[in-house]
Design a protein around this motif. Structure first.
Motif, PDB file in Angstrom:
ATOM      1  N   PRO A   1      32.411  25.250  22.821  1.00  0.00           N
ATOM      2  CA  PRO A   1      32.123  26.281  21.822  1.00  0.00           C
ATOM      3  C   PRO A   1      31.054  27.289  22.243  1.00  0.00           C
ATOM      4  O   PRO A   1      31.156  28.461  21.878  1.00  0.00           O
ATOM      5  N   VAL A   2      30.063  26.885  22.986  1.00  0.00           N
ATOM      6  CA  VAL A   2      29.043  27.842  23.429  1.00  0.00           C
ATOM      7  C   VAL A   2      29.662  28.855  24.378  1.00  0.00           C
ATOM      8  O   VAL A   2      29.468  30.061  24.233  1.00  0.00           O
ATOM      9  N   LYS A   3      30.438  28.374  25.325  1.00  0.00           N
ATOM     10  CA  LYS A   3      31.107  29.251  26.296  1.00  0.00           C
ATOM     11  C   LYS A   3      32.040  30.233  25.588  1.00  0.00           C
ATOM     12  O   LYS A   3      32.107  31.412  25.943  1.00  0.00           O
ATOM     13  N   ARG A   4      32.746  29.742  24.583  1.00  0.00           N
ATOM     14  CA  ARG A   4      33.714  30.582  23.869  1.00  0.00           C
ATOM     15  C   ARG A   4      33.073  31.440  22.780  1.00  0.00           C
ATOM     16  O   ARG A   4      33.759  32.211  22.120  1.00  0.00           O
ATOM     17  N   GLY A   5      31.764  31.283  22.566  1.00  0.00           N
ATOM     18  CA  GLY A   5      31.081  32.068  21.541  1.00  0.00           C
ATOM     19  C   GLY A   5      31.426  31.652  20.124  1.00  0.00           C
ATOM     20  O   GLY A   5      31.331  32.458  19.196  1.00  0.00           O
ATOM     21  N   GLU A   6      31.804  30.408  19.930  1.00  0.00           N
ATOM     22  CA  GLU A   6      32.198  29.908  18.615  1.00  0.00           C
ATOM     23  C   GLU A   6      30.964  29.445  17.835  1.00  0.00           C
ATOM     24  O   GLU A   6      30.689  28.249  17.677  1.00  0.00           O
ATOM     25  N   THR A   7      30.201  30.418  17.330  1.00  0.00           N
ATOM     26  CA  THR A   7      28.953  30.098  16.631  1.00  0.00           C
ATOM     27  C   THR A   7      29.196  29.292  15.362  1.00  0.00           C
ATOM     28  O   THR A   7      28.343  28.494  14.970  1.00  0.00           O
ATOM     29  N   GLY A   8      30.342  29.469  14.719  1.00  0.00           N
ATOM     30  CA  GLY A   8      30.649  28.690  13.519  1.00  0.00           C
ATOM     31  C   GLY A   8      30.702  27.207  13.807  1.00  0.00           C
ATOM     32  O   GLY A   8      30.180  26.390  13.029  1.00  0.00           O
ATOM     33  N   ILE A   9      31.302  26.831  14.929  1.00  0.00           N
ATOM     34  CA  ILE A   9      31.391  25.414  15.301  1.00  0.00           C
ATOM     35  C   ILE A   9      30.011  24.888  15.672  1.00  0.00           C
ATOM     36  O   ILE A   9      29.614  23.798  15.239  1.00  0.00           O
ATOM     37  N   VAL A  10      29.257  25.681  16.442  1.00  0.00           N
ATOM     38  CA  VAL A  10      27.901  25.262  16.820  1.00  0.00           C
ATOM     39  C   VAL A  10      27.065  25.056  15.560  1.00  0.00           C
ATOM     40  O   VAL A  10      26.358  24.045  15.423  1.00  0.00           O
ATOM     41  N   ASN A  11      27.139  25.976  14.625  1.00  0.00           N
ATOM     42  CA  ASN A  11      26.369  25.852  13.384  1.00  0.00           C
ATOM     43  C   ASN A  11      26.817  24.650  12.554  1.00  0.00           C
ATOM     44  O   ASN A  11      25.987  23.981  11.925  1.00  0.00           O
ATOM     45  N   LYS A  12      28.115  24.353  12.551  1.00  0.00           N
ATOM     46  CA  LYS A  12      28.613  23.167  11.838  1.00  0.00           C
ATOM     47  C   LYS A  12      28.022  21.904  12.455  1.00  0.00           C
ATOM     48  O   LYS A  12      27.601  20.986  11.746  1.00  0.00           O
ATOM     49  N   HIS A  13      28.015  21.866  13.778  1.00  0.00           N
ATOM     50  CA  HIS A  13      27.431  20.712  14.459  1.00  0.00           C
ATOM     51  C   HIS A  13      25.954  20.581  14.093  1.00  0.00           C
ATOM     52  O   HIS A  13      25.471  19.478  13.800  1.00  0.00           O
ATOM     53  N   LEU A  14      25.238  21.716  14.115  1.00  0.00           N
ATOM     54  CA  LEU A  14      23.805  21.690  13.808  1.00  0.00           C
ATOM     55  C   LEU A  14      23.543  21.234  12.373  1.00  0.00           C
ATOM     56  O   LEU A  14      22.566  20.523  12.122  1.00  0.00           O
ATOM     57  N   SER A  15      24.401  21.626  11.445  1.00  0.00           N
ATOM     58  CA  SER A  15      24.194  21.211  10.054  1.00  0.00           C
ATOM     59  C   SER A  15      24.530  19.732   9.849  1.00  0.00           C
ATOM     60  O   SER A  15      24.060  19.109   8.897  1.00  0.00           O
TER      61      SER A  15
END
Length: 164
Positions: free
Chosen positions: A131-145
Motif C-alpha cells: 500500500p505505501v508503494k501504491r499510494g493507498e493512504t486509505g489502507i495505511v490509515n485503516k491499519h493505523l486505526s
C-alpha cells in the motif's frame, strides 16, 4: 569495534586487526556449524600483516573479506543491525498481529523469502510493494486505526520512512 581497541597489544609490538563477520548467531551452536561461515562477509581493518592473516582465515572458512577503513565500520555496523535486528523487530510486529487471529509466523515465511529473493535480484528500492508503494493512504490509515501503542507508532514511522 575497530583495531584501536587492541592498542595495548600494539604498544607492546603486536600486530592487530579487527575481523568482524556480517553474520548472526542466535544460538551458541548453530545447526549448520560446519558451513555457517560459507560466503559470509568479514570486515577487516588494521595492520596489513594482520589483515593478510584475516584473509587467509576467511579463505579457510569459505568466507569473504571486505577491507574497510576504521571510520567506515560504524556505518557498516548500523547496516548490519538494521538488516538483522530491526528485521527481527518487523517480524515481531507481524507475529503480534498473527497471534491476534491464532496464526503463527510460518504463514509469512514464503512471503519473507520471496521478498529477500526480490532484493537479491532487483535491489532494495525496486523490491518495495504494497500500500505505501501504491499510494493507498486509505489502507495505511485503516491499519493505523486498527493498531495500538508501539505497534501503531512503528507502522507509522516505517510507512513514512518508505515514502522518503
Amino acid at each position: 569495534l575497530t583495531s584501536d581497541e587492541l592498542i595495548s597489544l600494539k604498544e607492546k609490538g603486536g600486530i592487530t586487526a579487527s575481523f568482524s563477520p556480517l553474520q548472526t548467531f542466535a544460538s551458541p551452536e548453530p545447526a549448520d556449524a560446519e558451513t555457517c561461515m560459507d560466503n559470509v562477509f568479514f570486515l577487516a581493518e588494521g595492520d596489513p600483516e594482520s589483515v593478510r592473516l584475516a584473509e587467509r582465515l576467511a579463505d579457510h572458512l569459505n568466507a569473504n573479506i571486505v577491507p574497510v577503513k576504521k571510520e567506515d565500520k560504524v556505518y557498516l555496523h548500523i547496516a548490519a543491525v538494521s538488516s538483522s535486528n530491526f528485521f527481527i523487530g518487523i517480524l515481531k510486529l507481524a507475529e503480534r498481529q498473527l497471534k491476534k487471529v491464532n496464526q503463527n509466523i510460518d504463514i509469512l515465511l514464503p512471503l519473507v523469502k520471496q521478498t529477500l529473493g526480490n532484493v537479491e535480484r532487483n535491489g532494495v528500492e525496486a523490491s518495495l510493494t504494497g500500500p505505501v508503494k501504491r499510494g493507498e493512504t486509505g489502507i495505511v490509515n485503516k491499519h493505523l486505526s486498527t493498531l495500538e501503542g508501539v505497534d501503531a507508532a512503528l507502522y507509522k514511522e516505517l510507512s513514512n520512512y518508505l515514502k522518503s
